[in-house]
Structures are given as structure tokens and as C-alpha cells.
Design an enzyme around this catalytic site. Structure first.
Site, PDB file in Angstrom:
ATOM      1  N   LYS A 274       0.838  -1.195   0.000  1.00 49.68           N
ATOM      2  CA  LYS A 274       0.000   0.000   0.000  1.00 49.68           C
ATOM      3  C   LYS A 274       0.879   1.253   0.000  1.00 49.68           C
ATOM      4  O   LYS A 274       1.945   1.247   0.598  1.00 49.68           O
ATOM      5  CB  LYS A 274      -0.890   0.007   1.244  1.00 49.68           C
ATOM      6  CG  LYS A 274      -2.016  -0.998   1.199  1.00 49.68           C
ATOM      7  CD  LYS A 274      -2.959  -0.834   2.382  1.00 49.68           C
ATOM      8  CE  LYS A 274      -4.069  -1.878   2.357  1.00 49.68           C
ATOM      9  NZ  LYS A 274      -4.994  -1.737   1.212  1.00 49.68           N
ATOM     10  N   GLU A 346      -6.053  -9.698   0.095  1.00 50.14           N
ATOM     11  CA  GLU A 346      -5.804 -10.814   1.017  1.00 50.14           C
ATOM     12  C   GLU A 346      -7.062 -11.219   1.791  1.00 50.14           C
ATOM     13  O   GLU A 346      -7.189 -12.365   2.207  1.00 50.14           O
ATOM     14  CB  GLU A 346      -4.681 -10.450   1.987  1.00 50.14           C
ATOM     15  CG  GLU A 346      -5.089  -9.639   3.244  1.00 50.14           C
ATOM     16  CD  GLU A 346      -5.704  -8.278   2.929  1.00 50.14           C
ATOM     17  OE1 GLU A 346      -5.469  -7.772   1.821  1.00 50.14           O
ATOM     18  OE2 GLU A 346      -6.428  -7.731   3.782  1.00 50.14           O
ATOM     19  N   ARG A 348     -10.190 -11.608   0.879  1.00 50.51           N
ATOM     20  CA  ARG A 348     -10.992 -12.636   0.205  1.00 50.51           C
ATOM     21  C   ARG A 348     -10.347 -14.012   0.358  1.00 50.51           C
ATOM     22  O   ARG A 348     -11.031 -15.033   0.354  1.00 50.51           O
ATOM     23  CB  ARG A 348     -11.192 -12.239  -1.263  1.00 50.51           C
ATOM     24  CG  ARG A 348      -9.923 -12.160  -2.066  1.00 50.51           C
ATOM     25  CD  ARG A 348     -10.091 -11.336  -3.341  1.00 50.51           C
ATOM     26  NE  ARG A 348     -10.237  -9.908  -3.070  1.00 50.51           N
ATOM     27  CZ  ARG A 348     -10.417  -8.980  -3.994  1.00 50.51           C
ATOM     28  NH1 ARG A 348     -10.493  -9.319  -5.262  1.00 50.51           N
ATOM     29  NH2 ARG A 348     -10.547  -7.715  -3.669  1.00 50.51           N
TER      30      ARG A 348
END
Ligand code: BES
Ligand code: ZN
Ligand code: ZN
Length: 497
Positions: A274, A346, A348
Site C-alpha cells: 500500500k 488478502e 478474500r
């Protein structure tokens, strides 16, 4: 908070009386019950100084009676007042009570009622709203001069049946307290609330309410072949945990509903790292887990007649020499293989193994709840939870529950074309990130690939679980989103039996 029911004439030790100020009080008992506390001056004040405007709060000294102060809350037109208005008014009242450091408060219940809102409804909304409104997070500052304020007594002034009113208020109180616990979990930083710590919390909760509880560690996950959650955990020095709890309404445990929560204690994004602005706040990526635990607390307290399984997959998502990476192919608990296109997708993955596990436990319905995608924020904003479903009737019932709690839920479509894109991979059965167009749908849709035909609702709370500004029901930070609606849904399923 000790809640009691009294009538308007009884002696009362409250420091403040909360009154809703509405136009058109004539269709209820109206102002009669408290006007005498102002020796006839109320009408003048109303004309000149008091405001009916919603959310307008003003406190006056009383002129008669044993409660020294009256807190007026503007409620506008009494006929149009709805449950959300009343809950919001009590949220604000709760904040005001903290500011004024009040320990004993009373409510003139009739002033929050109309043809739709009964005394019981008002009592429930009062306890819930004030409970949420008074919330604050005990932070980690070494020098703090804030004194924690707790309401010791709340007395509800009404002529209605005390037992019924008390029972309704207790439900509101439990709902509010459980939301607040979920908020605290969300507000705790990732170095303190690790997967192990979250599991310890769940263990305590489970023991308190007599749930059957099973906490799987990494070795057990390896043995079972939970390749999806293990892949996410691969880069971490912290052990993952799968938290499993059973609330048994019946010994035979038929027809259980599974509540499945995403418990990522910190989401760096992994190798699909991120950006620095997007990473702050990712301690809150376990909001789904918090929602499930909060709902389980309500279930433990109120004991609805409905079997429930809670499954929470918890780990952080880190970068290291061991971490999983794009292009990796992993095998989930279900046996389905997954091509990793984005390690930041991640949630899911951990949900995939969790719903498979829930199905293996016999779940006949599944609701998963997760801070799953930034896409839901783009689509719906910060104040609406996004949903997907494969079962219209199940979702209808859930919408009704969300109407009762006032938590806004909006469904997005999941089409065959979306599913096709999830199943598109040269090397595996599925890919974990088909694209950024409509990606809330891909996030939830991916989970749906593991749910298969079991009636299912997916809730994306990435927007609703955390707020950067104070609101009617509390301060900025964790909101406890979906705690109440999940519990209300369980109540609804229990009633429908
Ligand atoms: N935890 C995030 C979603 C999120 C975003 C929660 C903002 C709260 C606030 C999730 O794991 C994530 O990173 N999702 C990606 C999905 C993408 C890779 C398809 C996203 O939203 O960008
Ligand atoms: Zn992510
Ligand atoms: Zn995440």
C-alpha cells in the site's frame, strides 16, 4: 449502567432529566408531565428561547421538582419523528452527559414517543443510543487528565408497565455495549491486537457465555490444508488463528447460521504494498471480526433461539523474504487453486478458507462481513455497507433487520460475467484480483466461489467500520458497524422458526 423504570411523580435522584422537545405534542400526553417542573414558564421559553430544531440541545435549571436540570433535545415534528431520529438524539444526549460528567440521568420517555414509537421502542433506543454516545477509547497516553465518565443510573420516567420497559431497555443496553466492545477492538493497534490477542479475547468471550470454542493455530491449519489463510500469513512473524465458536440454541445444532469475519490485524498490502497514505489506519482491517464478536456478545447475552457458528480468520498481511507474492499459485482448503495477482487482495483469501470451514461444520446459511475493498467506498461512500447475495429472500430479511437498527445496507449485483472474470486464469481455478473496475463485486464474488449454493450474504464494511470524524453515536475511530444488524438478523431468524 443500572436502568430502572419510575413514574413521573416518584422521587428521583437524577442530576438531569432528558426531554424531547417536539411540535405537535397534543397527540400524546405531551408536555404535561414535565411542564410543572417549570411552574408554567415553559410555554414562554418555547416561544422565545427553546428550539425544536433536530439535534439542538439546551439545558435549563428546573424551577420545581427534585431533578435540578432539564436537557431539552429538539425533535421537530412529533408526528414525523422516526426511530433513527430518536436513536440519534440519544446518541447526542450520551455525548452531552459525558461532557457534563453526569452520573445519574433520567428520561421523560413519553416525549420520544408517537403513534409508531411505543414506550418500549423509546426505552430500547434510549439505552442503545446513550450507551453508544458515551463511548470513548481508553488510549495509551501516559499523561491524560480525562476522567472516565460512566453513567451509574438511568431512570426511565413512564406510566407504562415497568417490566416491559426494563426488558426493552436491557436489549438496547446490550446492543450498545457490544457495539462499543467492537469499536475498541478496531481502535487497538496491530502490535497489541495480534491474531493471538484477538483469539484470546474471543476465548474469554466464549467462556463467559458458554460457547463451544475452538482456536486453530498454524500447525492445525497446515494439517487441514488451509492454503489461503496460510499464504497471507506467510510473511508474518505472528502466528495466524482461526477462531471458531458455536452458540448452541439446541443440542442437535440443526440449521446453523455462520457469521464469518475478516480479521486482518494489519494490512500492509504485502508485496503489492500500500502507498504510505493508504497504509495508515489498516489496524482496522479486522472490523469484520469485531462485528462478528460483537454480535456473538449480544447473542450470548440475549440467547436467541437460533444456532450460530462464528468463524474468524486472523493474521496480519506483511512483507518479508517469506511472504507470498504475485504470480504465486496456492491451494485453498476447498481444494480450489488460486493465482495471486495482488497480495493486497488478502481478505478474500482468508474468507475463502473460513467459509469452506463453516460449510464443513454444517452451516446452512452464511453471512460474511469484511473491510474488503476500497471499491465499496468509491461506490457508496463511508456511510453505507455494500452487500452481495445469492438468495433474495434471505437478503430481504436482512434488509429488514438493518432497517430496524438504522444501519444502511445497499446491494450490488454479481453477474455471470463477473464470475467468469474471477475464474479466468492460465494456471489456476481462480484469480484473486480480476481488475479495479467494480472491484467490490470481485472481492465479494471471490468469496462466493467458495460459498457455492449455500444461501449467502456478503457485507463489505470498508467504508462503515471506521470513521475519521466524530458522529451522532460516538467519536472518530471504530464504529462497530454491523454488530447490531447481525444480531438483529439472528433474532429475526429465531422468530421465523
Ligand atoms: N483492507 C483493504 C480494503 C480497505 C480499504 C479497507 C480502505 C478499509 C479502507 C483490502 O485488503 C484491500 O487492500 N483491497 C484492495 C483490493 C484490490 C487489490 C483489488 C483495494 O481496495 O484496493
Ligand atoms: Zn489488502
Ligand atoms: Zn485488507
Amino acid at each position: 449502567m443500572n436502568i430502572s423504570v419510575q413514574n413521573n411523580e416518584q422521587k428521583n435522584n437524577a442530576e438531569i432529566l432528558i426531554v424531547g422537545l417536539t411540535r405537535h405534542p397534543e397527540n400524546t400526553k405531551g408536555w404535561d408531565g414535565f411542564a410543572e417542573r417549570f411552574e408554567g414558564k415553559l410555554q414562554d421559553w418555547v416561544k422565545n428561547e427553546l428550539s425544536f430544531d433536530k439535534k439542538n440541545i439546551i439545558t435549563y435549571p428546573a424551577l420545581a421538582g427534585d431533578i435540578p436540570r432539564i436537557m431539552f433535545i429538539g425533535m421537530d415534528d412529533r408526528k414525523k419523528m422516526n426511530e433513527d431520529d430518536v436513536r440519534a438524539a440519544f446518541g447526542l444526549a450520551g455525548k452531552e452527559l459525558v461532557k457534563k460528567k453526569i452520573k445519574n440521568a433520567a428520561i421523560y420517555l413519553d416525549s420520544f414517543q408517537n403513534e409508531d414509537i411505543t414506550a418500549e421502542d423509546a426505552a430500547y433506543l434510549a439505552a442503545e443510543g446513550i450507551g453508544m454516545g458515551m463511548y470513548s477509547f481508553a488510549d495509551y497516553k501516559t499523561s491524560s487528565n480525562e476522567v472516565e465518565v460512566e453513567l451509574e443510573t438511568l431512570s426511565l420516567l413512564t406510566e407504562e408497565n415497568a417490566e416491559d420497559i426494563e426488558a426493552a431497555a436491557r436489549i438496547g443496553q446490550v446492543f450498545g455495549e457490544s457495539v462499543n466492545e467492537a469499536r475498541t477492538l478496531v481502535n487497538m493497534p496491530g502490535n497489541i491486537l495480534t491474531a493471538t490477542a484477538l483469539a484470546d479475547y474471543a476465548q474469554e468471550l466464549g467462556e463467559q457465555y458458554g460457547f463451544e470454542i475452538d482456536i486453530l493455530d498454524k500447525a492445525q491449519m497446515e494439517e487441514l490444508g488451509m492454503g489461503a489463510i496460510l499464504a497471507v500469513n506467510q510473511g508474518s512473524v505472528e502466528e495466524p488463528r482461526l477462531i471458531v465458536m458455536k452458540y448452541k440454541a439446541t443440542e442437535s445444532f440443526e440449521d446453523p447460521l455462520a457469521l464469518v469475519g475478516k480479521g486482518i490485524t494489519f494490512d500492509t498490502g504485502g508485496y503489492s504494498l500500500k502507498p504510505k497514505d493508504g497504509i495508515v489506519g489498516m489496524k482496522g482491517d479486522m472490523g469484520g471480526a469485531a462485528a462478528v464478536l460483537g454480535a456473538m456478545k449480544i447473542i450470548g447475552e440475549l440467547k436467541p433461539d437460533k444456532n450460530v457458528i462464528a468463524v474468524i480468520a486472523s493474521t496480519d498481511n506483511m512483507v518479508s523474504g517469506n511472504a507470498f507474492k504475485p504470480d504465486d499459485v496456492i491451494t485453498s482448503l476447498s481444494g480450489k487453486t488460486i493465482e495471486i495477482l495482488n497480495t493486497d487482495a488478502e481478505g478474500r483469501l482468508v474468507l475463502a478458507d473460513s467459509v469452506t470451514y463453516a460449510k464443513q461444520m454444517g452451516a446452512t446459511r452464511i453471512i460474511d462481513v469484511a473491510t474488503l475493498t476500497g471499491g465499496v467506498i468509491v461506490a457508496l461512500g463511508m456511510d453505507k455497507t455494500g452487500a452481495l447475495t445469492n438468495d433474495e429472500a434471505f437478503f430481504e430479511e436482512f434488509l429488514e433487520a438493518s432497517n430496524e437498527t438504522g444501519e444502511f445496507v445497499w446491494r450490488l449485483p454479481l453477474t455471470e460475467n463477473d464470475k467468469k472474470r474471477l475464474r479466468k486464469s492460465d494456471v489456476a481455478d481462480l484469480n484473486n484480483s480480476p481488475g479495479r473496475d467494480g472491484h467490490m463485486i470481485f472481492g465479494g464474488g471471490f468469496v462466493g466461489e467458495f460459498v457455492e449454493d449455500t444461501p449467502w450474504i456478503h457485507l463489505d464494511i470498508a467504508g462503515t467500520s471506521f470513521t475519521s470524524a466524530a458522529h451522532d453515536f460516538g467519536p472518530k475511530g471504530g464504529t462497530g458497524a454491523m454488530v447490531r444488524t447481525l444480531a438483529m438478523m439472528v433474532e429475526s431468524l429465531a422468530d421465523g422458526k
